[in-house]
Design a protein around this motif. Structure first.
Motif, PDB file in Angstrom:
ATOM      1  N   UNK A  90      20.473 -25.877   4.177  1.00 30.16           N
ATOM      2  CA  UNK A  90      19.496 -25.350   3.228  1.00 30.16           C
ATOM      3  C   UNK A  90      19.012 -24.000   3.714  1.00 30.16           C
ATOM      4  N   UNK A  91      18.544 -23.198   2.756  1.00 31.45           N
ATOM      5  CA  UNK A  91      17.977 -21.890   3.083  1.00 31.45           C
ATOM      6  C   UNK A  91      16.892 -21.575   2.073  1.00 31.45           C
ATOM      7  N   UNK A  92      15.967 -20.757   2.508  1.00 26.95           N
ATOM      8  CA  UNK A  92      14.908 -20.284   1.624  1.00 26.95           C
ATOM      9  C   UNK A  92      15.070 -18.772   1.510  1.00 26.95           C
ATOM     10  N   UNK A  93      15.016 -18.297   0.289  1.00 26.54           N
ATOM     11  CA  UNK A  93      15.258 -16.885   0.038  1.00 26.54           C
ATOM     12  C   UNK A  93      14.216 -16.007   0.747  1.00 26.54           C
ATOM     13  N   UNK A  94      12.981 -16.450   0.740  1.00 26.00           N
ATOM     14  CA  UNK A  94      11.925 -15.700   1.420  1.00 26.00           C
ATOM     15  C   UNK A  94      10.806 -16.658   1.825  1.00 26.00           C
ATOM     16  N   UNK A  95       9.859 -16.158   2.552  1.00 24.95           N
ATOM     17  CA  UNK A  95       8.646 -16.857   2.982  1.00 24.95           C
ATOM     18  C   UNK A  95       8.902 -17.868   4.103  1.00 24.95           C
TER      19      UNK A  95
END
Length: 184
Positions: free
Chosen positions: A97-102
């Motif tokens: 999983x990855x989060x685009x920002x923050x």
């Protein structure tokens, strides 16, 4: 004749889209409701999906599920929960999983984890409903950065969730559950 791995990935997208919504668990009058009927139908659909890489477990293809990212850890944790469900359903071996920002991990970090696990190709799957600015501009820029760090990997971006009749069915199931709750 076996289909190309790319076509096998495309065949999996409607299933992925349905699970995205099936496990988002919106609230009706402050209470979550049962998604089991939807899950059973989707699992039945999954049992009928055949792909050329499925027999191999798709071990050389890494999947990165990417959402926006949030300051709230419980929101970020939902993507991890969905990744476990997706892994169970898809039988894929390499899912990150990855989060685009923050929040962390980033797309670059998730692609690196896929590479560490032996992926030769990575598909970045946006956990976004529509093709807004993040899907059209931000995620491609972050994937471009990952490509520069991992030039030997074939890194591609799948379509976002978008429009699908399975999504319409999931939403209808949510509405019916909410109406049933109001009638009680």
């Amino acid at each position: 004749p076996p289909r190309e791995p790319r076509m096998a990935l495309i065949a999996q997208l409607p299933l992925f889209l349905a699970f995205v919504l099936a496990y988002s668990r919106p609230l009706c009058r402050g209470r979550s409701f049962n998604t089991r009927p939807t899950i059973r139908r989707i699992r039945h659909l999954r049992s009928n999906v055949k792909s050329s890489v499925e027999g191999e477990g798709g071990g050389d293809i890494g999947i990165v599920l990417v959402d926006h990212g949030s300051k709230k850890e419980e929101s970020n944790q939902m993507l991890h929960t969905f990744a476990k469900i997706y892994k169970d359903v898809s039988k894929r071996e390499i899912i990150e999983v990855a989060h685009m920002e923050i929040a962390k991990p980033t797309i670059l970090e998730a692609v690196g984890k896929c590479a560490d696990q032996g992926a030769k190709s990575v598909v970045v799957a946006p956990y976004f409903l529509s093709k807004g600015r993040h899907v059209q501009r931000d995620i491609p820029l972050l994937v471009k950065e990952a490509r520069s760090h991992y030039p030997t990997l074939d890194i591609r971006i799948a379509e976002c969730i978008g429009m699908d009749t399975l999504i319409a069915q999931v939403i209808e199931n949510r509405i019916v559950s909410c109406i049933d709750e109001l009638a009680d």
